[in-house]
Design an enzyme around this catalytic site. Structure first.
Site, PDB file in Angstrom:
ATOM      1  N   LYS A   8       0.839  -1.198   0.000  1.00 53.28           N
ATOM      2  CA  LYS A   8       0.000   0.000   0.000  1.00 53.28           C
ATOM      3  C   LYS A   8       0.873   1.246   0.000  1.00 53.28           C
ATOM      4  O   LYS A   8       1.853   1.334   0.730  1.00 53.28           O
ATOM      5  CB  LYS A   8      -0.901  -0.003   1.237  1.00 53.28           C
ATOM      6  CG  LYS A   8      -1.808   1.214   1.341  1.00 53.28           C
ATOM      7  CD  LYS A   8      -2.901   1.009   2.369  1.00 53.28           C
ATOM      8  CE  LYS A   8      -2.507   1.459   3.725  1.00 53.28           C
ATOM      9  NZ  LYS A   8      -3.643   1.580   4.648  1.00 53.28           N
ATOM     10  N   SER A  24      -4.573   3.626 -16.944  1.00 50.45           N
ATOM     11  CA  SER A  24      -3.615   3.227 -15.923  1.00 50.45           C
ATOM     12  C   SER A  24      -3.273   4.351 -14.946  1.00 50.45           C
ATOM     13  O   SER A  24      -3.834   5.441 -15.000  1.00 50.45           O
ATOM     14  CB  SER A  24      -2.324   2.693 -16.546  1.00 50.45           C
ATOM     15  OG  SER A  24      -1.614   3.753 -17.164  1.00 50.45           O
ATOM     16  N   TYR A  57      -4.037  -0.571 -13.721  1.00 47.50           N
ATOM     17  CA  TYR A  57      -2.719  -1.185 -13.642  1.00 47.50           C
ATOM     18  C   TYR A  57      -1.661  -0.094 -13.596  1.00 47.50           C
ATOM     19  O   TYR A  57      -1.918   1.064 -13.955  1.00 47.50           O
ATOM     20  CB  TYR A  57      -2.483  -2.117 -14.843  1.00 47.50           C
ATOM     21  CG  TYR A  57      -2.518  -1.406 -16.170  1.00 47.50           C
ATOM     22  CD1 TYR A  57      -1.353  -0.923 -16.758  1.00 47.50           C
ATOM     23  CD2 TYR A  57      -3.720  -1.186 -16.824  1.00 47.50           C
ATOM     24  CE1 TYR A  57      -1.390  -0.245 -17.967  1.00 47.50           C
ATOM     25  CE2 TYR A  57      -3.763  -0.518 -18.036  1.00 47.50           C
ATOM     26  CZ  TYR A  57      -2.603  -0.051 -18.603  1.00 47.50           C
ATOM     27  OH  TYR A  57      -2.636   0.624 -19.795  1.00 47.50           O
ATOM     28  N   ALA A  73      -9.577   6.962 -18.456  1.00 47.05           N
ATOM     29  CA  ALA A  73     -10.851   7.038 -17.728  1.00 47.05           C
ATOM     30  C   ALA A  73     -10.650   7.312 -16.235  1.00 47.05           C
ATOM     31  O   ALA A  73     -11.435   8.024 -15.611  1.00 47.05           O
ATOM     32  CB  ALA A  73     -11.636   5.745 -17.923  1.00 47.05           C
TER      33      ALA A  73
END
Length: 115
Positions: A8, A24, A57, A73
């Site tokens: 994380k 991405s 990704y 997007a």
């Protein structure tokens, strides 16, 4: 098999939005290496500012630049300056300890810990 948090990057700041891009998230290579997230890995992104979540990704960004760029997007779901959490998961039959990288406002590592 369980899907467990493995890596994380916590409270990274969005530095760029590239609407006309294939998709991405571009992340400073230093942050990818420190967190253990791989180039091309599917990640879950949580936007702290608006609560939206998305999967995409990773792509490598310039080392030491602090870049966190939402592309395509995904760029519609975050604003410049938003704080996001970038999470990588692993399918496993065993408990694992997640590596967590906490960053400052310039996306430089300020602390590392494990869960």
């Amino acid at each position: 098999m369980r899907s467990m948090l493995r890596s994380k990057i916590h409270r990274a700041t969005v530095t760029e939005r590239r609407l006309d891009y294939e998709g991405s998230i571009t992340i400073d290579v230093d942050l990818l290496e420190r967190s253990g997230i791989w180039v091309g890995e599917k990640v879950l992104i949580a936007n702290v500012n608006n609560g939206k979540r998305l999967e995409t990704y990773t792509l490598p960004g310039e080392r030491g630049s602090g870049i966190i760029a939402l592309n395509g997007a995904a760029a519609h779901l975050c604003n410049l300056g938003d704080k996001i959490i970038i999470m990588g998961f692993e399918l496993t039959d065993e408990p694992i300890h997640a590596k967590v990288v906490l960053v400052d406002d310039e996306n430089k590592v300020k602390r590392e810990l494990t869960y």
